[in-house]
Enzyme design. Structure first.
Site, PDB file in Angstrom:
ATOM      1  N   GLU A   1       7.089  -0.758  -2.758  1.00 17.29           N
ATOM      2  CA  GLU A   1       7.097  -1.235  -1.374  1.00 17.29           C
ATOM      3  C   GLU A   1       6.940  -0.009  -0.488  1.00 17.29           C
ATOM      4  OE1 GLU A   1       6.817  -4.234  -0.773  1.00 17.29           O
ATOM      5  OE2 GLU A   1       7.370  -5.065  -2.713  1.00 17.29           O
TER       6      GLU A   1
ATOM      7  N   CYS B   1       9.243   0.229   7.999  1.00 20.04           N
ATOM      8  CA  CYS B   1       7.947   0.312   7.315  1.00 20.04           C
ATOM      9  C   CYS B   1       6.936  -0.661   7.890  1.00 20.04           C
ATOM     10  CB  CYS B   1       8.120   0.068   5.814  1.00 20.04           C
ATOM     11  SG  CYS B   1       8.862  -1.541   5.410  1.00 20.04           S
TER      12      CYS B   1
END
Length: 471
Positions: free
Chosen positions: A212, A246
């Site tokens: 991720e 993110c």
């Protein structure tokens, strides 16, 4: 106990327990939720200490409730997720009562390498999927949030033996050793550059990996967009956790004629949400001095290369007279490709704006960069929305908002290419941490002979071949 010893003990306990009952999985999930709920105030205190200041209410939303909700979702849906999937059987082996199905088995021991930006949520989200699937878990916490890491190590023994869940902390050397362990699955959340090293480290053990990562998630503002709504939602997403997300909107693509209105809307929205910043308990600090300096260096680089820098500072506070590491929303206009802010993921409250003339021009801008973790489109034009969706590739999409597709537990969360590999959350997380085991049960009769696939071959064989080739 060393990391390797813990892994060996977890694997031994896992193998001895097989099959892992749904009641055992549910019990672990409930204990995981209790670990966070019972210590919520302490986790919020630790998070704020690690950041220098972190909004308590934000931590409750993103790291406390945001950790417990996916666990509760897994408990609610576990029975459905774990049911075998019936599959069809084909001629000729499917004759006369043969059956096929898929069973979802736990893999064993899952390793989780967690980042610093949401150091509770991005531990507990993977744990929810891993426990639901029937696994044991080992976690490497971030060295940038040592108080939160220490609290995990302190409280975990009240809820779990180390054979079920264990935490480890330390710097890059510990992280490297952790990634090199022969886990049955490894999930890493963090920077793309480090993700490459994680993948290399796992390769020697053929450990399946979920990465991720991040990247430069764009916002495309269509000409049909409600600019008040769009700018308010972008400002909210960009300033949450001071942009240290993110999925934070990394740059905006706006119609050339709408740039002034977009900038004004961003300023008004940020000022309304955060009329002050330095002493505002709702606004989070940059994690450490290195990242604070990095962000300021990137602004200096943009300024030196011709950008116009607009700081949204409604109370005219003096940020240079404090070491609080708070940074206002900073809008970078006239951003060009040679500026670092347009080359690297920003991970802070800096927002470059780029102009476009046509929708296809905006799409081309997105497509000439590495594939992002998130993509955001604002607009009421259904044909344009469809064109943006069809002509771009990203990990996920939020339409008429930013970031929040990550909160939908039944949507897979993950990137593509440089922004990640694999996905989790909800049912997709359960399957990521499970082995989909194919099972075929043959009928009692001699199907091979009836189908002509058992020697000696003859006319029945030719007939069977022809039938299969017809489809």
């Amino acid at each position: 106990m060393t990391m390797r010893e813990t892994l060996d003990r977890q694997r031994q306990a896992f193998m001895a327990e097989l099959p892992v009952s749904l009641s055992a999985r549910t019990d672990r999930l409930r204990r995981a939720a209790a670990m966070i709920a019972d210590n919520a105030d302490r986790f919020c205190d630790a998070l704020s200490e690690d950041f220098g200041h972190r909004s308590r209410e934000q931590s409750m939303v993103t790291d406390i409730a945001g950790s417990i909700a996916p666990i509760n979702h897994a408990i609610k849906h576990l029975d459905h997720w774990a049911r075998p999937d019936k599959r069809s059987v084909q001629f000729p082996l499917g004759l006369l009562g043969a059956k096929a199905w898929v069973e979802y088995q736990p893999k064993g021991v899952v390793g989780v390498i967690a980042p610093w930006n949401f150091p509770v949520n991005l531990v507990m989200g993977p744990i929810a999927g891993a426990f639901a699937a029937g696994n044991r878990v080992m976690v490497k916490t971030s060295e940038f949030t040592p108080r939160t890491a220490a609290l995990f190590e302190e409280v975990v023994s009240d809820y779990f033996p180390s054979e079920e869940l264990a935490f480890f902390s330390g710097g890059p050397e510990v992280g490297k050793a952790f990634a090199e362990l022969p886990f049955d699955h490894l999930l890493f959340t963090g920077a793309t550059a480090i993700g490459r090293h994680i993948l290399h480290a796992a390769a020697d053990n053929l450990t399946p990996v979920t990465l991720e990562l991040g990247g430069k998630s764009p916002v495309i503002v269509g000409r049909s967009a409600d600019l008040y709504q769009a700018t308010e939602r972008v400002a909210l997403g960009k300033m949450l956790n001071a942009g240290q997300i993110c999925l934070a909107p990394d740059y905006m693509l706006v119609p050339a004629e709408a740039e002034e209105r977009v900038v004004d809307g961003l300023k008004q929205a940020a000022s309304a949400m955060y009329p002050t910043l330095l002493a505002n308990p709702d606004y989070t600090s940059i994690i450490n001095d290195r990242h604070f300096q990095r962000l300021n260096d990137w602004l200096d680089d943009a300024r030196a290369k011709g950008a116009t820098i607009d700081q949204v500072n409604p109370a005219n506070e003096d940020f240079g007279s404090t070491n609080a590491r708070k940074m206002p929303l900073t809008i970078v206009r006239d951003a060009t490709d040679d500026m670092t802010v347009m080359q690297e993921e920003i991970f802070g409250p800096i927002l470059p704006i780029r102009r476009y003339d046509t929708t296809d021009g905006a799409i081309e801008e997105v497509n000439r960069r590495p594939r992002p973790l998130g993509l955001y489109y604002f607009g009421r034009d259904e044909a344009e929305r469809r064109r943006v969706l069809d002509r771009t590739i990203s990990g996920g999409v939020s339409l008429d908002d930013v970031i929040f597709h990550v909160s939908m537990e039944e949507l897979p969360f993950g990137g593509i290419g440089p922004s990640g590999m694999g996905a989790y959350h909800g049912r997709d997380g359960f399957r990521t941490f499970s082995h989909a085991r194919a099972v075929f049960k043959q009928a009692k009769l001699d199907v091979a002979k009836l189908a002509g696939i058992k020697p000696p071959y003859g006319p029945a064989t030719i007939k069977a071949v022809r039938r299969q080739m017809k489809g």
